[in-house]
Write an enzyme that holds these catalytic residues in place. Structure first.
Site, short mmCIF file in Angstrom:
data_model
loop_
_atom_site.label_atom_id
_atom_site.label_comp_id
_atom_site.label_asym_id
_atom_site.label_seq_id
_atom_site.Cartn_x
_atom_site.Cartn_y
_atom_site.Cartn_z
N HIS A 53 0.84 -1.21 0.00
CA HIS A 53 0.00 0.00 0.00
C HIS A 53 0.88 1.26 0.00
O HIS A 53 0.60 2.23 -0.70
CB HIS A 53 -0.88 0.04 1.25
N ARG A 203 -3.90 -10.46 3.99
CA ARG A 203 -4.35 -11.81 4.37
C ARG A 203 -3.17 -12.72 4.77
O ARG A 203 -3.42 -13.80 5.31
CB ARG A 203 -5.16 -12.44 3.25
P1 AMP Z 1 -6.43 -3.78 -0.54
O1 AMP Z 1 -6.25 -3.02 0.73
O2 AMP Z 1 -6.04 -5.21 -0.45
O3 AMP Z 1 -7.78 -3.56 -1.16
O4 AMP Z 1 -5.38 -3.16 -1.57
C1 AMP Z 1 -5.38 -1.77 -1.87
C2 AMP Z 1 -4.49 -1.53 -3.05
O5 AMP Z 1 -3.16 -1.97 -2.73
C3 AMP Z 1 -4.91 -2.32 -4.30
O6 AMP Z 1 -4.76 -1.50 -5.44
C4 AMP Z 1 -3.97 -3.48 -4.30
O7 AMP Z 1 -3.74 -4.02 -5.58
C5 AMP Z 1 -2.70 -2.83 -3.75
N1 AMP Z 1 -1.78 -3.84 -3.21
C6 AMP Z 1 -2.10 -4.87 -2.36
N2 AMP Z 1 -1.01 -5.64 -2.12
C7 AMP Z 1 0.00 -5.10 -2.85
C8 AMP Z 1 1.39 -5.45 -3.03
N3 AMP Z 1 1.93 -6.49 -2.43
N4 AMP Z 1 2.15 -4.67 -3.86
C9 AMP Z 1 1.59 -3.59 -4.47
N5 AMP Z 1 0.30 -3.21 -4.34
C10 AMP Z 1 -0.49 -3.96 -3.53
#
Ligand code: AMP
Length: 298
Positions: A53, A203
């Site tokens: 993030h 997760r």
């Molecule tokens: P989430 O909180 O899982 O909904 O993710 C929010 C944003 O962070 C989304 O655009 C995801 O694709 C991105 N994201 C999650 N994990 C990663 C990672 N390991 N590397 C880069 N971006 C990520």
């Protein structure tokens, strides 16, 4: 609607990150910045903030004068029996990390802010929503597309930053932005990984020490496929077989899918040509993990 505006932790620029819940408060801040000619970049998240993030926030900073982030665990994108209730919500730590990375405005809507009583409007990206993650999680992408549309209407950013980690989600939102003629540029950031290759994910917190060791199978399998592609292999069957062969050494990893698809249409490929997406999903203990890489010309 009550406007709650709180001065949050101090950002890297020494200014305070403003934390708001109300839609009107987001619009006021963004409107003020826009009136001064400042560009807005937006990073939507579900929280449990990690370095993935934060890499989006850093990139966002480089593309705009102001960065808005949101923290919202979207009930509409979780199926029955999925982890909506147990999804980690370490709010205080999230706020500190986002402020330190340089977020100017952190929006933390409540469910009723985004879904008012009686809400019944849904956004569906036909086709792209129904394969891969969408096949395993019916209704998931309708929830994603609906909430992202609402978030974009409130924040009205110039740039939206998404992670390659969720490649199908990024593809679907890119398509939706074109189809609905939304005035926002969608940018993707590369996947941030642990030292052993495991893609960072909120997760991953569900994994025991042994499951964590086995979870590296996803990125190891993708590495095997990538090596074959570099060596000239183009058969999707053989690429998928190489991933599954790698996974045999990890008995706790239960395949959900191993796919080689067109990166734009997400249609299955028999042979890799153009830009391809190699995507995997597997259960490791209580966690359902995904990973991917893209190959070929954009
Ligand atoms: P989430 O909180 O899982 O909904 O993710 C929010 C944003 O962070 C989304 O655009 C995801 O694709 C991105 N994201 C999650 N994990 C990663 C990672 N390991 N590397 C880069 N971006 C990520």
């Amino acid at each position: 609607m009550a406007v709650r505006q709180a001065a949050g932790p101090v950002t890297r620029r020494g200014t305070r990150m403003v934390r708001v819940r109300a839609i009107a408060a987001v619009r006021r801040s963004v409107g003020r910045w826009r009136a001064r000619g400042e560009r807005i970049a937006f990073v939507p998240t579900m929280g449990a903030i990690h370095a993935g993030h934060l890499s989006l926030v850093r990139r966002a900073r480089a593309t705009a004068e102001r960065v808005v982030a949101s923290l919202f665990v979207n009930p509409l994108q979780f199926g029955p029996g999925e982890d909506f209730r147990s999804y980690p919500r370490p709010r205080r730590r999230d706020r500190e990390r986002l402020a330190a990375a340089g977020v100017d405005l952190l929006w933390e809507p409540a469910v009723t802010d985004l879904y008012p009583p009686g809400h019944c409007t849904r956004v569906r990206v036909v086709g792209l929503s129904d394969v891969l993650e969408g096949a395993s999680r019916p209704g998931h992408f309708e929830g994603v597309a609906t909430v992202v549309t609402a978030l974009l209407h409130v924040v009205s950013p110039d740039v939206l930053w998404l992670g390659q980690k969720d490649a199908q989600q990024a593809r679907l939102i890119e398509r939706m932005v074109v189809d609905l003629r939304l005035a926002v540029r969608v940018r993707r950031a590369p996947t941030v990984r642990e030292a052993d290759g495991l893609a960072l994910s909120s997760r991953n917190a569900y994994l025991s020490a042994d499951e964590r060791r086995q979870a590296v199978a996803l990125s190891r399998g993708l590495k095997a496929a990538s090596r074959l592609l570099h060596a000239g292999e183009r058969s999707a069957v053989r690429l998928r077989a190489a991933i599954r062969r790698t996974w045999r050494a990890y008995p706790k990893v239960r395949e959900d899918y191993v796919a080689v698809v067109d990166a734009s249409t997400l249609a299955p490929l028999a042979r890799v040509r153009g830009r391809a997406l190699v995507a995997v999903a597997a259960r490791v203990g209580p966690a359902r993990l995904i990973d991917n890489f893209e190959w070929g010309p954009r």
